[in-house]
Design an enzyme around this catalytic site. Structure first.
Site, PDB file in Angstrom:
ATOM      1  N   MET A 133      40.494  80.409  81.438  1.00  0.00           N
ATOM      2  CA  MET A 133      41.650  80.282  82.304  1.00  0.00           C
ATOM      3  C   MET A 133      42.795  79.661  81.525  1.00  0.00           C
ATOM      4  O   MET A 133      42.584  79.035  80.489  1.00  0.00           O
ATOM      5  CB  MET A 133      41.319  79.426  83.528  1.00  0.00           C
ATOM      6  CG  MET A 133      40.922  78.004  83.230  1.00  0.00           C
ATOM      7  SD  MET A 133      40.497  77.101  84.721  1.00  0.00           S
ATOM      8  CE  MET A 133      39.873  75.593  83.990  1.00  0.00           C
ATOM      9  N   CYS A 134      44.000  79.820  82.012  1.00  0.00           N
ATOM     10  CA  CYS A 134      45.164  79.216  81.377  1.00  0.00           C
ATOM     11  C   CYS A 134      45.024  77.700  81.371  1.00  0.00           C
ATOM     12  O   CYS A 134      44.244  77.116  82.120  1.00  0.00           O
ATOM     13  CB  CYS A 134      46.437  79.614  82.113  1.00  0.00           C
ATOM     14  SG  CYS A 134      46.731  81.386  82.201  1.00  0.00           S
ATOM     15  N   GLN A 135      45.800  77.057  80.513  1.00  0.00           N
ATOM     16  CA  GLN A 135      45.767  75.605  80.398  1.00  0.00           C
ATOM     17  C   GLN A 135      47.145  75.036  80.734  1.00  0.00           C
ATOM     18  O   GLN A 135      48.178  75.562  80.296  1.00  0.00           O
ATOM     19  CB  GLN A 135      45.383  75.203  78.978  1.00  0.00           C
ATOM     20  CG  GLN A 135      43.983  75.631  78.572  1.00  0.00           C
ATOM     21  CD  GLN A 135      42.915  74.711  79.114  1.00  0.00           C
ATOM     22  OE1 GLN A 135      42.987  73.497  78.989  1.00  0.00           O
ATOM     23  NE2 GLN A 135      41.899  75.301  79.728  1.00  0.00           N
ATOM     24  N   ASN A 182      48.250  78.068  86.685  1.00  0.00           N
ATOM     25  CA  ASN A 182      46.949  78.479  86.165  1.00  0.00           C
ATOM     26  C   ASN A 182      46.136  78.971  87.356  1.00  0.00           C
ATOM     27  O   ASN A 182      45.904  78.224  88.303  1.00  0.00           O
ATOM     28  CB  ASN A 182      46.282  77.285  85.468  1.00  0.00           C
ATOM     29  CG  ASN A 182      44.777  77.398  85.391  1.00  0.00           C
ATOM     30  OD1 ASN A 182      44.182  78.445  85.612  1.00  0.00           O
ATOM     31  ND2 ASN A 182      44.137  76.283  85.097  1.00  0.00           N
TER      32      ASN A 182
END
Length: 280
Positions: free
Chosen positions: A1-3, A108
């Site tokens: 996942m995005c940070q 996110n």
């Protein structure tokens, strides 16, 4: 996942230490290689840096390390593309003007079936669910208020909009107008408040240690928000699932937490992200 990475403080501070560990998650210590961005508020202005290359190898990220920009509010994002192609237009954080202030947003997660109507004032440039959510929040706030309301009123308005949007899926985000910083967790979001007495901190993603007592004053206070903790020898606090908080001057000023709070482990959060198609 995005940070996600955010910083809110009571005095202009550089984010070099936290960012140096954070950027390594973009291609070295984690698999987020679809670009990154970071934005700094400086009084009423904004410095915004985007790159569609992995942050771990990006010359733009090298520039951030060398520049050592000081700011009271910073938002950074490392992207793992799930909605929208890899491009600068789809790179977070996104910025718009409202009520005479810049607003900055990074997300996110993944919002399924979220297609609000095009706004009168705010429309996405790229094709991500994240930018659609940002534009929708600003559009609704501007339609409701002619000027920035007080913090209590603003927080309640944002909380109501967030409750609607998160029905569509995972909605971890950081939002700021340079005065306050909102943070919302659907799954994983952590924070730490550093203040006197300051001590040493060691990064999890790099062999770097800093003694904050040597680079701060007794009056400094810095809140750092991140998807996952950045240091190994400090106590980080976790936001509950569906919790919204608002930071001002390095402290939580407002919070909206479920009556029966639930906290995900890192493994549970990553599993939820994979199930939503936002992680590998």
């Amino acid at each position: 996942m995005c940070q996600l990475l955010g910083m809110n403080c009571n005095t202009p501070t550089d984010i070099v230490f936290s960012f140096e560990g954070f950027r390594r998650r973009g291609g070295l210590t984690d698999h987020h290689v679809d670009g990154f961005g970071i934005g700094f508020f400086e009084q009423k202005g904004v410095r915004l840096f985007h790159d569609d290359k992995p942050s771990a190898q990006s010359p733009v990220a090298d520039l951030i390390k060398a520049y050592q920009i000081k700011s009271e509010n910073v938002i950074a994002h490392i992207r793992k593309a799930t909605s929208g192609r890899t491009s600068l237009a789809n790179t977070h954080p996104f910025v718009r003007e409202m009520w005479g202030h810049y607003w900055m947003f990074a997300h996110n997660g993944h919002l399924q079936g979220f297609h609000p109507p095009g706004g009168q004032y705010y429309r996405p440039v790229g094709d991500t669910d994240s930018e659609r959510a940002f534009c929708h929040i600003l559009e609704q706030l501007r339609q409701r208020f002619d000027q920035r309301p007080d913090d209590d009123t603003l927080f309640q308005a944002v909380a109501g909009l967030v409750a609607e949007i998160r029905r569509h899926g995972l909605f971890n985000f950081i939002l700021s107008d340079g005065l306050v910083m909102f943070a919302h967790a659907s799954t994983l979001l952590h924070y730490i408040v550093r203040q006197a007495p300051f001590g040493e901190a060691r990064l999890l993603d790099d062999d770097v240690t800093i003694d904050f007592s040597a680079v701060t004053t007794p009056n400094d206070r810095v809140a750092v928000i991140a998807t996952l903790p950045l240091t190994e020898n400090e106590i980080w606090h976790q936001l509950a699932c569906d919790e919204l908080v608002m930071f001002r001057d390095g402290l939580i000023e407002k919070r909206d937490c479920p009556a029966n709070p639930r906290y995900m482990s890192a493994e549970e959060g990553l599993a939820a992200a994979r199930a939503a198609g936002t992680a590998v």
